[in-house]
Design a protein around this motif. Structure first.
Motif, PDB file in Angstrom:
ATOM      1  N   MET A 166       0.849  -1.021   0.136  1.00 23.67           N
ATOM      2  CA  MET A 166      -0.048   0.214  -0.197  1.00 23.67           C
ATOM      3  C   MET A 166       0.895   0.962   0.038  1.00 23.67           C
ATOM      4  O   MET A 166       1.922   1.275   0.754  1.00 23.67           O
ATOM      5  N   LYS A 167       0.464   2.124  -0.860  1.00 23.32           N
ATOM      6  CA  LYS A 167       1.219   4.361  -0.996  1.00 23.32           C
ATOM      7  C   LYS A 167       0.278   4.219   0.630  1.00 23.32           C
ATOM      8  O   LYS A 167      -0.949   4.957   0.383  1.00 23.32           O
ATOM      9  N   ILE A 168       1.166   4.663   1.299  1.00 26.96           N
ATOM     10  CA  ILE A 168       0.737   5.462   2.792  1.00 26.96           C
ATOM     11  C   ILE A 168       1.147   7.032   2.654  1.00 26.96           C
ATOM     12  O   ILE A 168       1.890   7.017   2.405  1.00 26.96           O
ATOM     13  N   ALA A 169       0.180   7.452   2.978  1.00 27.17           N
ATOM     14  CA  ALA A 169       0.489   8.581   3.745  1.00 27.17           C
ATOM     15  C   ALA A 169      -0.228   9.145   5.313  1.00 27.17           C
ATOM     16  O   ALA A 169      -0.601   8.456   5.724  1.00 27.17           O
ATOM     17  N   LEU A 170       1.346   9.765   5.686  1.00 30.24           N
ATOM     18  CA  LEU A 170       1.124  10.289   7.389  1.00 30.24           C
ATOM     19  C   LEU A 170       0.789  11.726   7.506  1.00 30.24           C
ATOM     20  O   LEU A 170       1.996  12.162   7.190  1.00 30.24           O
ATOM     21  N   LEU A 171      -0.302  11.495   7.694  1.00 29.40           N
ATOM     22  CA  LEU A 171      -0.655  12.715   8.792  1.00 29.40           C
ATOM     23  C   LEU A 171      -0.334  13.317   9.569  1.00 29.40           C
ATOM     24  O   LEU A 171      -0.761  12.565  11.109  1.00 29.40           O
ATOM     25  N   GLY A 172       0.764  14.198  10.206  1.00 32.49           N
ATOM     26  CA  GLY A 172       1.437  14.148  11.316  1.00 32.49           C
ATOM     27  C   GLY A 172       2.791  12.564  11.618  1.00 32.49           C
ATOM     28  O   GLY A 172       2.759  10.914  10.913  1.00 32.49           O
ATOM     29  N   TYR A 173       3.876  13.213  11.603  1.00 29.65           N
ATOM     30  CA  TYR A 173       5.180  12.415  11.439  1.00 29.65           C
ATOM     31  C   TYR A 173       6.448  13.296  12.718  1.00 29.65           C
ATOM     32  O   TYR A 173       7.003  13.250  12.942  1.00 29.65           O
ATOM     33  N   GLY A 174       5.453  12.624  13.761  1.00 29.06           N
ATOM     34  CA  GLY A 174       5.888  12.926  14.594  1.00 29.06           C
ATOM     35  C   GLY A 174       6.636  11.642  15.719  1.00 29.06           C
ATOM     36  O   GLY A 174       6.745  11.276  14.847  1.00 29.06           O
ATOM     37  N   LYS A 175       6.199  11.548  16.871  1.00 29.72           N
ATOM     38  CA  LYS A 175       6.748   9.940  17.614  1.00 29.72           C
ATOM     39  C   LYS A 175       5.510   9.063  17.011  1.00 29.72           C
ATOM     40  O   LYS A 175       6.207   7.912  16.119  1.00 29.72           O
ATOM     41  N   MET A 176       4.628   9.293  17.129  1.00 27.12           N
ATOM     42  CA  MET A 176       3.786   8.089  16.355  1.00 27.12           C
ATOM     43  C   MET A 176       3.711   7.761  14.512  1.00 27.12           C
ATOM     44  O   MET A 176       3.990   6.712  14.648  1.00 27.12           O
ATOM     45  N   GLY A 177       4.324   8.776  13.854  1.00 28.91           N
ATOM     46  CA  GLY A 177       4.473   8.763  12.621  1.00 28.91           C
ATOM     47  C   GLY A 177       5.533   7.721  12.099  1.00 28.91           C
ATOM     48  O   GLY A 177       5.158   7.298  11.396  1.00 28.91           O
ATOM     49  N   LYS A 178       6.709   7.715  13.525  1.00 28.75           N
ATOM     50  CA  LYS A 178       7.962   7.796  13.045  1.00 28.75           C
ATOM     51  C   LYS A 178       7.901   5.856  13.387  1.00 28.75           C
ATOM     52  O   LYS A 178       8.678   5.301  12.601  1.00 28.75           O
ATOM     53  N   THR A 179       7.110   5.433  13.950  1.00 29.07           N
ATOM     54  CA  THR A 179       7.161   4.282  14.658  1.00 29.07           C
ATOM     55  C   THR A 179       6.110   3.542  13.363  1.00 29.07           C
ATOM     56  O   THR A 179       6.408   2.590  13.504  1.00 29.07           O
ATOM     57  N   ILE A 180       4.799   4.495  13.425  1.00 27.83           N
ATOM     58  CA  ILE A 180       4.352   4.030  11.796  1.00 27.83           C
ATOM     59  C   ILE A 180       4.830   3.116  10.784  1.00 27.83           C
ATOM     60  O   ILE A 180       4.813   2.827  10.398  1.00 27.83           O
ATOM     61  N   GLU A 181       6.002   4.511  10.686  1.00 26.16           N
ATOM     62  CA  GLU A 181       7.007   4.245   9.204  1.00 26.16           C
ATOM     63  C   GLU A 181       7.673   2.840   9.090  1.00 26.16           C
ATOM     64  O   GLU A 181       7.542   1.955   7.960  1.00 26.16           O
ATOM     65  N   GLN A 182       8.252   2.768  10.088  1.00 25.29           N
ATOM     66  CA  GLN A 182       9.054   1.810  10.463  1.00 25.29           C
ATOM     67  C   GLN A 182       8.201   0.649  10.169  1.00 25.29           C
ATOM     68  O   GLN A 182       8.521  -0.959   9.569  1.00 25.29           O
ATOM     69  N   ILE A 183       7.048   0.384  11.227  1.00 25.80           N
ATOM     70  CA  ILE A 183       6.563  -0.865  10.523  1.00 25.80           C
ATOM     71  C   ILE A 183       6.253  -1.272   9.992  1.00 25.80           C
ATOM     72  O   ILE A 183       6.016  -2.046   9.137  1.00 25.80           O
ATOM     73  N   ALA A 184       5.520  -0.217   8.817  1.00 24.87           N
ATOM     74  CA  ALA A 184       4.271   0.498   7.743  1.00 24.87           C
ATOM     75  C   ALA A 184       5.910  -0.943   6.740  1.00 24.87           C
ATOM     76  O   ALA A 184       5.346  -1.843   5.911  1.00 24.87           O
ATOM     77  N   ILE A 185       6.526  -0.311   6.881  1.00 25.01           N
ATOM     78  CA  ILE A 185       7.810  -1.068   5.815  1.00 25.01           C
ATOM     79  C   ILE A 185       8.177  -2.087   6.300  1.00 25.01           C
ATOM     80  O   ILE A 185       8.650  -2.590   5.090  1.00 25.01           O
ATOM     81  N   GLN A 186       8.363  -2.331   7.231  1.00 22.36           N
ATOM     82  CA  GLN A 186       8.431  -3.973   7.976  1.00 22.36           C
ATOM     83  C   GLN A 186       7.414  -4.716   6.705  1.00 22.36           C
ATOM     84  O   GLN A 186       8.152  -5.984   6.536  1.00 22.36           O
ATOM     85  N   ARG A 187       6.452  -4.430   7.159  1.00 27.06           N
ATOM     86  CA  ARG A 187       5.216  -5.132   6.760  1.00 27.06           C
ATOM     87  C   ARG A 187       5.277  -4.718   5.050  1.00 27.06           C
ATOM     88  O   ARG A 187       3.974  -5.238   4.484  1.00 27.06           O
ATOM     89  N   GLY A 188       6.221  -3.859   3.871  1.00 34.95           N
ATOM     90  CA  GLY A 188       5.777  -4.310   2.683  1.00 34.95           C
ATOM     91  C   GLY A 188       5.486  -2.675   2.104  1.00 34.95           C
ATOM     92  O   GLY A 188       5.186  -2.705   1.190  1.00 34.95           O
ATOM     93  N   HIS A 189       4.658  -1.736   2.815  1.00 40.43           N
ATOM     94  CA  HIS A 189       4.054  -0.954   2.363  1.00 40.43           C
ATOM     95  C   HIS A 189       5.791   0.177   2.016  1.00 40.43           C
ATOM     96  O   HIS A 189       6.434   0.372   2.697  1.00 40.43           O
ATOM     97  N   GLN A 190       4.907   1.596   1.401  1.00 40.41           N
ATOM     98  CA  GLN A 190       5.885   2.076   1.212  1.00 40.41           C
ATOM     99  C   GLN A 190       5.250   3.708   1.321  1.00 40.41           C
ATOM    100  O   GLN A 190       3.455   4.186   1.498  1.00 40.41           O
ATOM    101  N   ILE A 191       6.202   4.695   2.219  1.00 43.23           N
ATOM    102  CA  ILE A 191       5.416   6.012   2.566  1.00 43.23           C
ATOM    103  C   ILE A 191       5.578   6.661   1.452  1.00 43.23           C
ATOM    104  O   ILE A 191       6.689   6.924   0.920  1.00 43.23           O
ATOM    105  N   VAL A 192       4.495   7.632   0.714  1.00 45.89           N
ATOM    106  CA  VAL A 192       4.529   8.388   0.008  1.00 45.89           C
ATOM    107  C   VAL A 192       4.362   9.805   0.009  1.00 45.89           C
ATOM    108  O   VAL A 192       4.798  10.691  -0.605  1.00 45.89           O
TER     109      VAL A 192
END
Ligand SMILES: NC(=O)C1=CN([C@@H]2O[C@H](COP(=O)(O)OP(=O)(O)OC[C@H]3O[C@@H](n4cnc5c(N)ncnc54)[C@H](OP(=O)(O)O)[C@@H]3O)[C@@H](O)[C@H]2O)C=CC1
Ligand SMILES: O=C(O)C1=N[C@H](C(=O)O)C[C@H](O)C1
Length: 234
Positions: free
Chosen positions: A1-27
């Motif tokens: 999935m192509k994911i948009a992160l609205l908010g790139y603070g403590k949670m945004g950054k943790t979500i980025e790591q997990i999303a990439i581990q699960r094969g997603h892309q942060i666009v």
């Protein structure tokens, strides 16, 4: 999935790591000063921002037919507007005050305990939450969900109050200590004993994983959902 992160603070950054581990892309990563971004680049948006912008982030996604997962707390006065907009536009939306599997199990335990305690008038309930000192809102969204669920299940209580001692209300205490990721406890106290149930988050991974799982789950669906739909519990 192509994911948009609205908010790139403590949670945004943790979500980025997990999303990439699960094969997603942060666009797209949207923070405070980013205004004219193109949300339609994403398949799904995950909003962990701040209370004052959550509703406009969510509306922008719904208006552009992008499914949106929001974990931002402290904006619930606008929740019903988001639900109405989502239905009007046939969008897809999930808000949860807490995305972790453990807390969603804890929510169910809290409801069951409140039902069991409903006829036992000798016990007085209270809610305590502890979070890191950067948290903007109090009480936490999770504490509000816990208190509202007790109100639904327990015949003694009609409202909750923050930092007040009111015998007819559920009193919520909010503590801010160092880097605590999130601790919630429900206590029933009588003259003779105390019953406490508690959830302690050790880090932010559980919240982030739950949000990514919710984003995976919502793809291809329309409607307003909750974590109970995603996790099939409750
Ligand atoms: N539901 C759940 O499971 C959980 C919910 N939360 C909630 O998520 C939210 C975020 O938490 P957390 O990541 O710890 O907080 P942070 O403060 O670390 O991150 C929030 C981010 O949002 C940014 N921001 C500010 N304005 C905007 C804007 N207009 N658009 C997009 N982003 C913006 C901030 O930027 P800047 O710093 O530059 O202002 C910051 O980077 C809180 O409401 C928190 O309560 C947290 C954990 C779990
Ligand atoms: O701000 C936080 O950190 C958290 N916020 C959520 C809330 O308000 O309940 C969830 C979690 O406890 C962490």
């Amino acid at each position: 999935m192509k994911i948009a992160l609205l908010g790139y603070g403590k949670m945004g950054k943790t979500i980025e790591q997990i999303a990439i581990q699960r094969g997603h892309q942060i666009v797209l990563k949207v923070d405070k000063d980013d205004r004219d971004y193109d949300i339609t680049k994403a398949d799904v948006a995950i909003d962990f921002s701040i209370p004052s912008v959550a509703f406009s982030n969510i509306s922008n996604c719904i208006n552009n037919q992008i499914p949106v997962i929001s974990g931002t707390t402290g904006w619930l006065e606008d929740y019903n507007k988001a639900v109405t907009l989502c239905k009007e536009k046939q969008g897809a939306f999930i808000y949860a005050s807490n995305f972790s599997l453990g807390v969603n199990i804890f929510f169910e335990l809290n409801k069951t305990l409140a039902r069991m305690m409903s006829n036992l008038k000798q016990y007085k309930v209270s809610v305590e939450e502890i979070h890191h000192t950067q948290k903007l809102d109090a009480p936490s969204g999770t504490a509000i969900t816990l208190a509202n669920d007790i109100i639904k299940e327990h015949s003694n209580y009609k409202e909750w109050k923050l930092e007040e001692s009111d015998k007819d209300a559920i009193n919520i205490t909010a503590k801010r200590i160092d880097d605590v990721p999130g601790t919630h406890a429900i206590t029933y106290e009588s003259e003779v004993d105390t019953i406490t149930i508690e959830h302690v988050a050790h880090n932010r991974q559980g919240f982030a994983l739950g949000a990514v799982v919710a984003a995976e789950w919502i793809m291809g669906k329309t409607g307003v959902f909750t974590m109970n739909d995603v996790l099939n519990i409750g």
